[in-house]
Design an enzyme around this catalytic site. Sequence first.
Site, PDB file in Angstrom:
ATOM      1  N   LYS A  52       0.834  -1.357   0.026  1.00 25.75           N
ATOM      2  CA  LYS A  52      -0.123  -0.048  -0.015  1.00 25.75           C
ATOM      3  C   LYS A  52       0.954   1.285  -0.077  1.00 25.75           C
ATOM      4  O   LYS A  52       0.511   2.010  -0.567  1.00 25.75           O
ATOM      5  CB  LYS A  52      -0.729  -0.056   1.273  1.00 25.75           C
ATOM      6  N   GLN A  96      -4.336  -1.215   9.907  1.00 28.27           N
ATOM      7  CA  GLN A  96      -3.999  -2.594   9.401  1.00 28.27           C
ATOM      8  C   GLN A  96      -4.794  -3.750  10.354  1.00 28.27           C
ATOM      9  O   GLN A  96      -4.147  -3.755  11.571  1.00 28.27           O
ATOM     10  CB  GLN A  96      -2.507  -2.900   8.966  1.00 28.27           C
ATOM     11  N   ASP A 119     -10.441   3.640   4.952  1.00 26.33           N
ATOM     12  CA  ASP A 119     -10.708   2.396   4.768  1.00 26.33           C
ATOM     13  C   ASP A 119     -12.296   2.073   5.031  1.00 26.33           C
ATOM     14  O   ASP A 119     -12.983   1.169   4.338  1.00 26.33           O
ATOM     15  CB  ASP A 119      -9.978   1.256   5.895  1.00 26.33           C
TER      16      ASP A 119
END
Length: 284
Positions: A52, A96, A119
């Site tokens: 990412k 994460q 997200d």
Amino acid sequence: MARVLDGRAVAARIREEVAGGVSELAARGVPVRLDVILAGEDPASVTYVSNKRRDCAEVGIESRLHAFPADVSQKELLALVERLNGDPEVSGFFIQLPLPGRMDPLPLLSAIDPSKDVDGLSPQSAGRLAVGLPCLLPCTPHGVIQLLGRCGVELEGREAVVVGRSNLVGKPLALLLLRENATVTVCHSRTRDLAEVTRRAEVLVVAAGRRGMIGAEHVREGAVVVDVGIHRTEDGGLTGDVRQEEVSGRASAMTPVPGGVGPMTRAMLLYNTLEAARLQAGLS
Ligand code: NDP
């Protein structure tokens, strides 16, 4: 043979668009920055995070990593979330997942400012999506919708079936398909006669996390099939929830694995980061 819905190609176009947007903001003196919170050293998580960050670098987004040992306390992570919420230099950030041990992500996700929730997984973002308020959308379901839209797959008025009801994929995807005016059915592990339901689908999206569970018997002739599943094969390759060879004889179009939903998910994180930067700058 089914037409291939090429996620790699569409994701490349989205990355170009994001790179253009990042340059435009830079020209107005608005830098775009993504912060990443990583707790522990789970090898898959470490790889995802480094991919990412590499994606960010390619489109001109600065990324900062906040790495913690696996025994970090929730309090410490919560303090960081609050600091990043208030830092005007941070466009957006994500945690994460999964978190190490038995740490519950919900209190942390709940603390994220929705305008920085790249997200799209916080309860606030999920609620805003459910009631139709603007919000940053979860990357995988949004990637599916973008892929279908950019490949010219009509959704309005069509029978869509989603297999899977997770907060990460199935549920938000069902809401996004509804938003596109599809008629949506959601299946899960308690669904009776799965094949009978999935065969109604003109658009079938499979996100069950069960390798090869969907075969020709689950698919209506001419359906569009999206395979969200990702599984490592014995020879180190990737495969999905759909038995691709078998289904490509019945479907009119389908996403490959790899090269379908995966690259779209990654591209949508960049898209959301740009969107978050615009929100912070009052430009969206
Ligand atoms: P979860 O395990 O959280 O959810 C799976 C869902 O599928 C559940 O709702 C479950 O039902 C349902 N399900 C499981 N087995 C069956 C079955 N036999 N029949 C019908 N429904 C079933 O998985 P995720 O949603 O997080 O991920 C799904 C897949 O997508 C995984 O393979 C994951 O690796 C992949 N993925 C891929 C991404 C990408 O970028 N391509 C991103 C995110 C995920 P119930 O609720 O009843 O348990």
